[in-house]
Design an enzyme around this catalytic site. Structure first.
Site, PDB file in Angstrom:
ATOM      1  N   GLU A  35       0.957  -1.170  -0.203  1.00  0.00           N
ATOM      2  CA  GLU A  35       0.171  -0.049   0.062  1.00  0.00           C
ATOM      3  C   GLU A  35       1.018   1.240  -0.052  1.00  0.00           C
ATOM      4  O   GLU A  35       1.668   1.464   0.880  1.00  0.00           O
ATOM      5  CB  GLU A  35      -1.021  -0.068   1.239  1.00  0.00           C
ATOM      6  CG  GLU A  35      -1.863   1.216   1.389  1.00  0.00           C
ATOM      7  CD  GLU A  35      -2.787   1.087   2.304  1.00  0.00           C
ATOM      8  OE1 GLU A  35      -2.890   0.235   3.316  1.00  0.00           O
ATOM      9  OE2 GLU A  35      -3.559   2.271   2.429  1.00  0.00           O
ATOM     10  N   ARG A 260       5.121 -12.832   9.550  1.00  0.00           N
ATOM     11  CA  ARG A 260       5.865 -11.496   9.167  1.00  0.00           C
ATOM     12  C   ARG A 260       7.388 -11.571   9.808  1.00  0.00           C
ATOM     13  O   ARG A 260       7.249 -12.221  10.996  1.00  0.00           O
ATOM     14  CB  ARG A 260       4.898 -10.285   9.520  1.00  0.00           C
ATOM     15  CG  ARG A 260       4.771 -10.198  10.950  1.00  0.00           C
ATOM     16  CD  ARG A 260       3.567  -9.255  11.014  1.00  0.00           C
ATOM     17  NE  ARG A 260       4.004  -7.658  10.775  1.00  0.00           N
ATOM     18  CZ  ARG A 260       3.379  -7.128   9.756  1.00  0.00           C
ATOM     19  NH1 ARG A 260       2.520  -7.537   8.929  1.00  0.00           N
ATOM     20  NH2 ARG A 260       3.910  -5.952   9.637  1.00  0.00           N
ATOM     21  N   LYS A 270       4.607   0.674   9.203  1.00  0.00           N
ATOM     22  CA  LYS A 270       4.598   2.036   8.507  1.00  0.00           C
ATOM     23  C   LYS A 270       3.958   2.918   9.376  1.00  0.00           C
ATOM     24  O   LYS A 270       4.463   4.211   9.309  1.00  0.00           O
ATOM     25  CB  LYS A 270       3.847   1.840   7.238  1.00  0.00           C
ATOM     26  CG  LYS A 270       4.872   1.201   5.867  1.00  0.00           C
ATOM     27  CD  LYS A 270       4.158   1.090   4.919  1.00  0.00           C
ATOM     28  CE  LYS A 270       2.932  -0.068   4.666  1.00  0.00           C
ATOM     29  NZ  LYS A 270       2.534  -0.105   3.349  1.00  0.00           N
TER      30      LYS A 270
HETATM   31  P1  ATP Z   1       3.022  -2.425   8.025  1.00  0.00           P
HETATM   32  O1  ATP Z   1       2.218  -3.119   9.075  1.00  0.00           O
HETATM   33  O2  ATP Z   1       4.125  -2.083   8.135  1.00  0.00           O
HETATM   34  O3  ATP Z   1       2.068  -0.921   7.640  1.00  0.00           O
HETATM   35  P2  ATP Z   1       1.646  -3.731   5.880  1.00  0.00           P
HETATM   36  O4  ATP Z   1       1.446  -5.003   6.002  1.00  0.00           O
HETATM   37  O5  ATP Z   1       0.577  -2.692   6.149  1.00  0.00           O
HETATM   38  O6  ATP Z   1       2.796  -3.204   6.732  1.00  0.00           O
HETATM   39  P3  ATP Z   1       1.766  -3.329   3.109  1.00  0.00           P
HETATM   40  O7  ATP Z   1       2.092  -2.261   2.167  1.00  0.00           O
HETATM   41  O8  ATP Z   1       0.253  -3.683   3.054  1.00  0.00           O
HETATM   42  O9  ATP Z   1       1.905  -3.157   4.471  1.00  0.00           O
HETATM   43  O10 ATP Z   1       2.721  -4.482   2.706  1.00  0.00           O
HETATM   44  C1  ATP Z   1       2.918  -5.089   1.509  1.00  0.00           C
HETATM   45  C2  ATP Z   1       3.120  -6.607   1.446  1.00  0.00           C
HETATM   46  O11 ATP Z   1       4.419  -6.836   2.348  1.00  0.00           O
HETATM   47  C3  ATP Z   1       2.310  -7.492   2.335  1.00  0.00           C
HETATM   48  O12 ATP Z   1       2.058  -8.541   1.607  1.00  0.00           O
HETATM   49  C4  ATP Z   1       2.675  -7.678   3.798  1.00  0.00           C
HETATM   50  O13 ATP Z   1       2.108  -8.734   4.196  1.00  0.00           O
HETATM   51  C5  ATP Z   1       3.942  -7.857   3.373  1.00  0.00           C
HETATM   52  N1  ATP Z   1       4.642  -7.371   4.695  1.00  0.00           N
HETATM   53  C6  ATP Z   1       4.441  -6.172   5.474  1.00  0.00           C
HETATM   54  N2  ATP Z   1       5.097  -6.248   6.486  1.00  0.00           N
HETATM   55  C7  ATP Z   1       5.968  -7.252   6.642  1.00  0.00           C
HETATM   56  C8  ATP Z   1       6.778  -7.904   7.495  1.00  0.00           C
HETATM   57  N3  ATP Z   1       7.056  -7.406   8.651  1.00  0.00           N
HETATM   58  N4  ATP Z   1       7.406  -9.282   7.101  1.00  0.00           N
HETATM   59  C9  ATP Z   1       7.081  -9.843   5.967  1.00  0.00           C
HETATM   60  N5  ATP Z   1       6.127  -9.247   5.085  1.00  0.00           N
HETATM   61  C10 ATP Z   1       5.694  -8.080   5.296  1.00  0.00           C
HETATM   62 MG    MG Z   2      -1.278  -3.501   4.665  1.00  0.00          MG
END
Ligand code: ATP
Ligand code: MG
Length: 560
Positions: A35, A260, A270
């Site tokens: 995102e 994760r 984020k």
């Molecule tokens: P955050 O919790 O940091 O805001 P998010 O999951 O909301 O992260 P996205 O932009 O939706 O962020 O993530 C893009 C991809 O990266 C998704 O498939 C998510 O599952 C993966 N991802 C995000 N954080 C991690 C992590 N700590 N370890 C592994 N994969 C991750």
């Molecule tokens: Mg997300």
């Protein structure tokens, strides 16, 4: 890129089985769906390496898809940084760059289809009402009074929603699933909400925006993804993912969840990283202390070291915290082999060699990297006045201190044995400089009479030294798990007040005059450093410490 055979994991095993069973016509197609509401961090790197790595190893494809359904929090700055970071990590989506917002029209059509099937309805309940009707894990929910609107009425209302007739929050489109479902996410979840916000791509075309759950599965389907790999928190969303695709009866990727990445002393969210940036706890998204890819890049991490780290930590089904030492070891191992070694004195103490001729300058040959003889040697100017590291001298030394102290002889690396013969101090009693004598017979650092010294210290000629600014870093948070704060306490309470130390009057050897932007070096005995890509210039060198030579802080922690 790595040529070694990739380690297998449970996701690769699922794919192997799918291929053996002839599923998806043996195609493997993954995607990385960020995102654009922040910069990518090392957790995303794990997901990128996993998705693009699988595509590479199975001769499949991996898309980059921006999951851009929240106009208020998303921005092109983030879109651009994400593309830069994925490329920097060494991956290529070729022509397959997609945006969920490209599918808004199709998503809307599918919503109409669900309404027509009696599987979605327009609901006038407020957010609070919906929440109170939802029930809990132990109590069933209650059906919305708007749940049994006719298909015609729903189609009508939904088209007026799209036309901007209603206020934000006054109506939503919901799936008509089951208010008694044991999984709360299946209790008539919201698919569309009204947001009178301009989107960074579709501008003011839409005032209804689809939710993540509704968008994600359909986007995967449109792109004919085979394996939709996501993190564990989406496991509970899987029944909804499957429900929507089953009801629409369209291509159905398999959602697979993995744990994760959590990294010790680090936050990977984020939202929280944005808060650190906005409240100026750090210098920006690319502050070298940040776990963002742009921060790690500026710190001096290489893409190879991050890919290697992601490979090493593997992919599991259970959450855990990976020790930061693993990431540090990954870059340390690489830099040990690849970086030239140089001498840099971070906290200079002046040394005068009383018996060295005042106008003499000798050239001492120094090895660039003992691990790699092909990196050759360089010449270092040696003169009567030098700098050594403040901590390498003690006027009154404890027993286990083997470096310079009055009466003691030590080796100056690649130069001579010197012996301390005196100390001069200023009016306040602070040491100004120390006086030594040298033994001309020990040129190059060897004594012809077999005399031994207990230590070798680094130095630079004060006459030829270049001035540099050096930034040393410690972890951004003091706690191993910075998320673990008591109720009511903000996570920023865990910030390490000593995460940055700036040394402004360091003395580095003259060969660093040619240091290139983002160049990396081992400063002998002091660690691995990179030339800061933003603050460093030919008039003023600025270095960031990437990592120490050994994981000193991990040892300290063990003692506690
Ligand atoms: P955050 O919790 O940091 O805001 P998010 O999951 O909301 O992260 P996205 O932009 O939706 O962020 O993530 C893009 C991809 O990266 C998704 O498939 C998510 O599952 C993966 N991802 C995000 N954080 C991690 C992590 N700590 N370890 C592994 N994969 C991750
Ligand atoms: Mg997300």
């Amino acid at each position: 890129m790595e040529t070694t055979k990739p380690l297998t994991n449970f996701i690769r095993e699922i794919i192997d089985q799918d291929i053996a069973a002839g599923k998806n016509f043996n195609r493997v197609h993954t995607r990385f769906p960020p995102e654009p509401n922040g910069y990518l961090h090392i957790g995303h790197a794990k997901s990128i390496c996993l998705n693009f790595g699988i595509a590479r190893d199975y001769k499949g494809l991996c898309n980059l898809r921006f999951d851009d359904t929240n106009p208020e929090t998303e921005d092109v700055e983030y879109v651009n940084s994400i593309m830069e970071d994925v490329r920097w990590l060494g991956f290529d989506w070729q022509e397959r760059l997609y945006y969920a917002s490209d599918y808004f029209e199709q998503l809307y059509e599918y919503a109409l289809e669900l309404i027509k099937k009696g599987k979605a309805f327009v609901c006038d309940q407020s957010l609070e009402e919906m929440r109170s009707f939802r029930g809990t894990i132990t109590e069933p929910g209650k059906e919305s009074p708007f749940r049994n609107r006719s298909v015609e009425e729903n189609l009508d209302l939904f088209s007026w929603m799209k036309a901007g007739e209603y206020k934000e929050g006054s109506k939503v489109l919901r799936g008509k699933i089951n208010m008694n479902h044991p999984n709360l996410l299946m209790r008539d979840p919201v698919f569309y909400r009204i947001r009178k916000a301009s989107h960074h791509r579709t501008k003011d075309k839409w005032c209804i925006y689809p939710t993540y759950d509704y968008t994600h599965c359909i986007s995967d389907s449109i792109e004919v993804i085979t394996h939709s790999i996501c993190t564990l928190e989406f496991e509970v969303h899987r029944p909804l993912y499957d429900w929507i695709l089953n009801e629409l009866d369209i291509h159905h990727p398999q959602q697979i969840e993995f744990a994760r990445l959590n990294l010790s002393h680090t936050l990977l969210s984020k939202r929280k990283l944005l808060e650190l940036v906005e409240k100026k706890h750090v210098g920006g998204w690319d502050d070298p202390r940040m776990p963002t890819l742009s921060g790690l890049r500026r710190r001096g991490y290489t893409p190879e070291s991050i890919r290697k780290f992601c490979e090493q930590i593997g992919v599991a089904k259970a959450d855990s915290i990976v020790d930061l030492v693993l990431l540090e070891n990954s870059i340390r191992e690489e830099l040990n082999k690849t970086t030239p070694r140089v001498m840099a004195v971070l906290r200079p103490l002046k040394v005068i060699i009383d018996n060295y001729p005042e106008d003499l300058v000798e050239e001492m040959e120094a090895v660039n990297n003992p691990e790699d003889p092909s990196m050759g040697t360089r010449m270092l100017p040696f003169s009567r006045e030098l700098y050594i590291e403040e901590e390498d001298f003690r006027e009154e030394a404890p027993k286990q201190f083997f470096r310079l102290t009055p009466g003691r002889e030590v080796r100056l690396r690649y130069a001579y044995f010197i012996k301390c013969v005196g100390v001069s101090k200023d009016a306040q009693g602070k040491i100004k400089e120390i006086h030594c004598t040298y033994d001309p017979a020990t040129r190059g650092g060897d004594s012809p009479d077999g005399r031994k010294v207990k230590s070798t210290i680094h130095w630079v000629s004060s006459q030829y030294a270049l001035n540099a600014k050096v930034r040393l870093y410690d972890t951004l948070f003091t706690q191993r798990d910075p998320n673990n704060v008591p109720e009511g306490i903000d996570f920023t309470a865990n910030l390490n007040p000593n995460s940055l130390e700036t040394l402004s009057s360091c003395a580095v050897e003259p060969s660093l005059k040619n240091a290139v932007t983002a160049g990396r070096y081992q400063f002998e005995r002091m660690g691995y450093f990179s030339v800061d890509s933003i603050d460093s210039s030919s008039d003023k060198l600025v270095f960031n410490r990437i990592v120490t030579l050994r994981d000193t802080w991990a040892k300290i922690e063990k003692k506690l």
